[in-house]
Design a protein around this motif. Structure first.
Motif, PDB file in Angstrom:
ATOM      1  N   VAL A   1      47.670  32.607  49.679  1.00 53.62           N
ATOM      2  CA  VAL A   1      46.669  33.594  49.290  1.00 53.62           C
ATOM      3  C   VAL A   1      46.185  33.290  47.871  1.00 53.62           C
ATOM      4  CG1 VAL A   1      46.243  36.053  48.935  1.00 53.62           C
ATOM      5  CG2 VAL A   1      47.756  35.313  50.790  1.00 53.62           C
ATOM      6  N   PHE A   2      44.889  33.400  47.676  1.00 52.64           N
ATOM      7  CA  PHE A   2      44.299  33.127  46.362  1.00 52.64           C
ATOM      8  C   PHE A   2      44.355  34.418  45.539  1.00 52.64           C
ATOM      9  CE2 PHE A   2      40.561  30.583  44.363  1.00 52.64           C
ATOM     10  CZ  PHE A   2      41.212  30.617  43.141  1.00 52.64           C
ATOM     11  N   SER A   3      45.502  34.648  44.905  1.00 53.23           N
ATOM     12  CA  SER A   3      45.698  35.883  44.149  1.00 53.23           C
ATOM     13  C   SER A   3      45.667  35.680  42.640  1.00 53.23           C
ATOM     14  CB  SER A   3      47.041  36.531  44.542  1.00 53.23           C
ATOM     15  OG  SER A   3      48.105  35.616  44.321  1.00 53.23           O
ATOM     16  N   ASP A   4      45.717  34.436  42.181  1.00 54.86           N
ATOM     17  CA  ASP A   4      45.726  34.162  40.737  1.00 54.86           C
ATOM     18  C   ASP A   4      44.338  33.761  40.243  1.00 54.86           C
ATOM     19  OD1 ASP A   4      45.724  31.836  42.194  1.00 54.86           O
ATOM     20  OD2 ASP A   4      46.990  30.725  40.790  1.00 54.86           O
ATOM     21  N   TYR A   5      43.306  34.323  40.864  1.00 55.89           N
ATOM     22  CA  TYR A   5      41.941  33.904  40.524  1.00 55.89           C
ATOM     23  C   TYR A   5      41.551  34.295  39.111  1.00 55.89           C
ATOM     24  CZ  TYR A   5      40.592  38.759  41.601  1.00 55.89           C
ATOM     25  OH  TYR A   5      40.470  40.118  41.607  1.00 55.89           O
ATOM     26  N   LYS A   6      42.109  35.381  38.573  1.00 53.84           N
ATOM     27  CA  LYS A   6      41.753  35.790  37.218  1.00 53.84           C
ATOM     28  C   LYS A   6      42.264  34.786  36.183  1.00 53.84           C
ATOM     29  CE  LYS A   6      41.527  40.733  38.228  1.00 53.84           C
ATOM     30  NZ  LYS A   6      42.049  42.089  37.903  1.00 53.84           N
ATOM     31  N   GLN A   7      43.465  34.248  36.410  1.00 52.73           N
ATOM     32  CA  GLN A   7      43.985  33.227  35.496  1.00 52.73           C
ATOM     33  C   GLN A   7      43.161  31.943  35.578  1.00 52.73           C
ATOM     34  OE1 GLN A   7      45.697  35.079  37.570  1.00 52.73           O
ATOM     35  NE2 GLN A   7      47.576  35.878  36.624  1.00 52.73           N
ATOM     36  N   ILE A   8      42.726  31.596  36.804  1.00 51.88           N
ATOM     37  CA  ILE A   8      41.915  30.387  36.977  1.00 51.88           C
ATOM     38  C   ILE A   8      40.572  30.542  36.268  1.00 51.88           C
ATOM     39  CG2 ILE A   8      40.750  28.925  38.666  1.00 51.88           C
ATOM     40  CD1 ILE A   8      43.764  28.599  38.637  1.00 51.88           C
TER      41      ILE A   8
ATOM     42  N   ALA B   1      30.938  31.665  36.671  1.00 51.87           N
ATOM     43  CA  ALA B   1      32.045  31.487  37.613  1.00 51.87           C
ATOM     44  C   ALA B   1      32.547  32.872  37.986  1.00 51.87           C
ATOM     45  CB  ALA B   1      33.162  30.651  36.999  1.00 51.87           C
ATOM     46  N   SER B   2      32.581  33.175  39.282  1.00 56.11           N
ATOM     47  CA  SER B   2      32.987  34.506  39.719  1.00 56.11           C
ATOM     48  C   SER B   2      33.699  34.409  41.062  1.00 56.11           C
ATOM     49  CB  SER B   2      31.762  35.429  39.852  1.00 56.11           C
ATOM     50  OG  SER B   2      30.816  34.871  40.742  1.00 56.11           O
ATOM     51  N   ALA B   3      34.589  35.350  41.295  1.00 56.59           N
ATOM     52  CA  ALA B   3      35.328  35.398  42.557  1.00 56.59           C
ATOM     53  C   ALA B   3      34.455  35.989  43.656  1.00 56.59           C
ATOM     54  CB  ALA B   3      36.597  36.228  42.373  1.00 56.59           C
TER      55      ALA B   3
ATOM     56  N   MET C   1      42.698  43.500  50.833  1.00 56.70           N
ATOM     57  CA  MET C   1      42.988  42.340  49.987  1.00 56.70           C
ATOM     58  C   MET C   1      42.921  42.801  48.528  1.00 56.70           C
ATOM     59  SD  MET C   1      40.528  39.617  51.999  1.00 56.70           S
ATOM     60  CE  MET C   1      40.810  38.317  50.815  1.00 56.70           C
ATOM     61  N   PRO C   2      43.820  43.668  48.097  1.00 59.97           N
ATOM     62  CA  PRO C   2      43.683  44.303  46.773  1.00 59.97           C
ATOM     63  C   PRO C   2      43.782  43.334  45.607  1.00 59.97           C
ATOM     64  CG  PRO C   2      45.814  44.808  47.736  1.00 59.97           C
ATOM     65  CD  PRO C   2      45.027  44.139  48.818  1.00 59.97           C
ATOM     66  N   THR C   3      44.507  42.237  45.763  1.00 59.84           N
ATOM     67  CA  THR C   3      44.704  41.323  44.626  1.00 59.84           C
ATOM     68  C   THR C   3      44.282  39.887  44.934  1.00 59.84           C
ATOM     69  OG1 THR C   3      46.994  40.883  45.321  1.00 59.84           O
ATOM     70  CG2 THR C   3      46.628  42.699  43.753  1.00 59.84           C
ATOM     71  N   SER C   4      43.602  39.672  46.025  1.00 58.91           N
ATOM     72  CA  SER C   4      43.252  38.295  46.409  1.00 58.91           C
ATOM     73  C   SER C   4      41.772  38.199  46.759  1.00 58.91           C
ATOM     74  CB  SER C   4      44.103  37.835  47.600  1.00 58.91           C
ATOM     75  OG  SER C   4      43.861  38.652  48.731  1.00 58.91           O
ATOM     76  N   VAL C   5      41.281  36.960  46.776  1.00 62.09           N
ATOM     77  CA  VAL C   5      39.887  36.673  47.108  1.00 62.09           C
ATOM     78  C   VAL C   5      39.841  35.437  48.004  1.00 62.09           C
ATOM     79  CG1 VAL C   5      38.957  37.700  44.988  1.00 62.09           C
ATOM     80  CG2 VAL C   5      39.599  35.270  45.017  1.00 62.09           C
ATOM     81  N   SER C   6      38.646  35.136  48.503  1.00 56.83           N
ATOM     82  CA  SER C   6      38.482  33.924  49.319  1.00 56.83           C
ATOM     83  C   SER C   6      38.368  32.678  48.462  1.00 56.83           C
ATOM     84  CB  SER C   6      37.231  34.053  50.201  1.00 56.83           C
ATOM     85  OG  SER C   6      37.333  35.157  51.068  1.00 56.83           O
ATOM     86  N   GLY C   7      37.741  32.804  47.286  1.00 53.32           N
ATOM     87  CA  GLY C   7      37.559  31.649  46.415  1.00 53.32           C
ATOM     88  C   GLY C   7      36.766  32.020  45.183  1.00 53.32           C
TER      89      GLY C   7
END
Length: 459
Positions: free
Chosen positions: A120-127, A140-142, A270-276
């Motif tokens: 699951v892509f949950s660390d998108y904010k750090q990326i 750049a946005s989720a 999907m409270p903490t994850s995104v697709s990309g």
């Protein structure tokens, strides 16, 4: 008495033979003509290339004894002109289509998409924080994307739901005003989620198929529902149509629907994850260099796909179509080149005695061949210049006045787009000259191989 019955040659003794006398007479005549051409009183003592150019120009300007040869020369110039003009116009229009299509696609789709290879892509904010130092990244946005069903009281349609950060959307997506999503999201949070429906932005064609306009309500049915004692229950949420968008591409206008990212995370659980993460660059042609920079920042656990890879089939088909059209229209120039070859062959047959006299006067086989090569290139050059001028004029008129109208309900544009590139014009002109040059080789070789003795004897 013997001298009366004797032949002139026997009576003259050491007098020059007839061929030598003719050679000297013609040598003096050509010396005089060429000296007048050069604007001096000297004879043909200059370089050989000036002599070749002089004779080629005389052959091109002088009216032929056989009018048919002159007619073929005119047709050859006309054929090269039409071929070059058609190539320039068609290639410019196709480049315009490709450029317009690319701008419309890139108005909706990002330049780069970053996905997680596994999990699951949950660390998108750090990326997103790690990618901020890369200067070439504009935004750049989720995002979240999934397939849903949109339903009204009377109609239903499948759609691709794309959830975006509304604050970033207006910058990263052309023709879609996502500020309405942001306004409704803020108003909903202020009211505690009461008395305010979440907003959704629909494509114009999708809204038409559902029969809704701005301010109407639609139900979104997502396969990601919840389990109950009676089985899996799809999630169904009510939305209000906040706005409509039109990109000019039916693929987008008929299938896409935009909602706020936070709202989609609640609906899809999907409270903490995104697709990309979607990324837009300042220069879309530098996707490879920026992709390597992102890989160094985020590590090896992520996959990056650029816009060329996402649309490879479409743009490959456009490039193939452009190449095929170039080859097909180049056949017009090829037909004109056959006319050039035919006119030169007939001129070689007509000028056999002249060629033999020039050889007898000391002209080499190579210079004789160059005469006909240069004449053919002159024909090709005149046709290429005329065709290039006509093509540039037609493209300028098409771009300025747009007098050719297209049905907007069938095509996504209503006029012919024109994108004239200097590189395309130079390539077309160069190819036309190369084809014309190739057409002169056989006649030039035939002229260079003429035997002067046989040509004078049987001429």
């Amino acid at each position: 008495m013997e001298s009366i019955g004797a032949s002139p040659r026997q009576a003259a003794g050491d007098v020059l033979p007839k061929t030598a006398v003719l050679r000297c007479t013609l040598r003096m005549k050509i010396d005089f003509q060429f000296a007048r051409y050069r604007g001096s009183n000297s004879a043909i003592t200059g370089n050989a290339m000036s002599f070749v150019t002089f004779v080629s120009g005389r052959y091109l300007r002088t009216r032929q004894k056989r009018a048919f040869i002159s007619l073929i020369t005119v047709l050859s110039i006309s054929g090269v002109t039409v071929g070059v003009m058609a190539l320039i116009v068609v290639i410019a229009v196709m480049a315009g289509f490709e450029n317009d299509l690319k701008s419309r696609i890139m108005g909706i789709r990002p330049h780069l998409v970053l996905n997680k290879k596994q999990g699951v892509f949950s660390d998108y904010k750090q990326i997103l924080t790690r990618m901020k130092p890369i200067e070439e990244i504009q935004t750049a946005s989720a995002f979240i994307t999934t397939q849903v069903v949109l339903r009204t009281t009377t109609r239903a349609a499948g759609a691709i739901l794309k959830a975006i950060e509304a604050a970033q959307g207006k910058i990263s997506i052309d023709s879609v005003d996502t500020s309405r999503l942001l306004t409704r999201a803020l108003a909903k949070e202020a009211s505690g989620g009461k008395h305010r429906l979440p907003g959704i932005i629909l494509g114009k064609e999708l809204a038409a198929s559902l029969g809704v306009i701005r301010g109407d309500t639609v139900y979104m049915i997502s396969p990601r529902g919840m389990l109950s004692p009676v089985g899996h229950i799809p999630a169904m949420i009510k939305f209000e149509v906040a706005d409509l968008f039109e990109s000019g591409m039916y693929e987008f206008d008929g299938t896409l629907a935009f909602v706020d990212l936070k709202q989609a995370q609640k609906i899809l659980r999907m409270p903490t994850s995104v697709s990309g993460i979607e990324i837009r660059l300042q220069d879309m042609d530098r996707v490879k260099a920026v992709s390597k920079a992102i890989e160094r920042v985020v590590g090896s656990g992520y996959a990056i796909e650029n816009w060329k890879q996402m649309n490879r089939n479409l743009f490959s088909a456009l490039r193939l179509e452009k190449t095929v059209m170039f080859i097909i229209l180049a056949l017009i120039v090829l037909v004109a080149a056959f006319n050039i070859a035919g006119s030169l062959v007939m001129m070689v047959m007509e000028k056999r005695k002249d060629i033999a006299i020039l050889k007898a006067m000391g002209a080499t086989a190579r210079s004789i061949g160059r005469i006909f090569v240069i004449k053919g290139l002159m024909i090709g050059l005149v046709g290429t210049v005329l065709g290039t001028s006509a093509g540039l004029m037609v493209c300028t008129l098409l771009k300025r006045y747009s007098f050719i109208q297209l049905p907007a309900d069938i095509y996504y544009i209503n006029t012919l787009p024109v994108n004239l590139k200097i590189s395309d014009v130079l390539l077309i002109a160069l190819c036309a000259l190369i084809i014309c040059f190739a057409a002169t080789l056989y006649p030039a070789r035939q002229a260079a191989g003429i035997d002067p003795v046989e040509a004078i004897r049987h001429g």
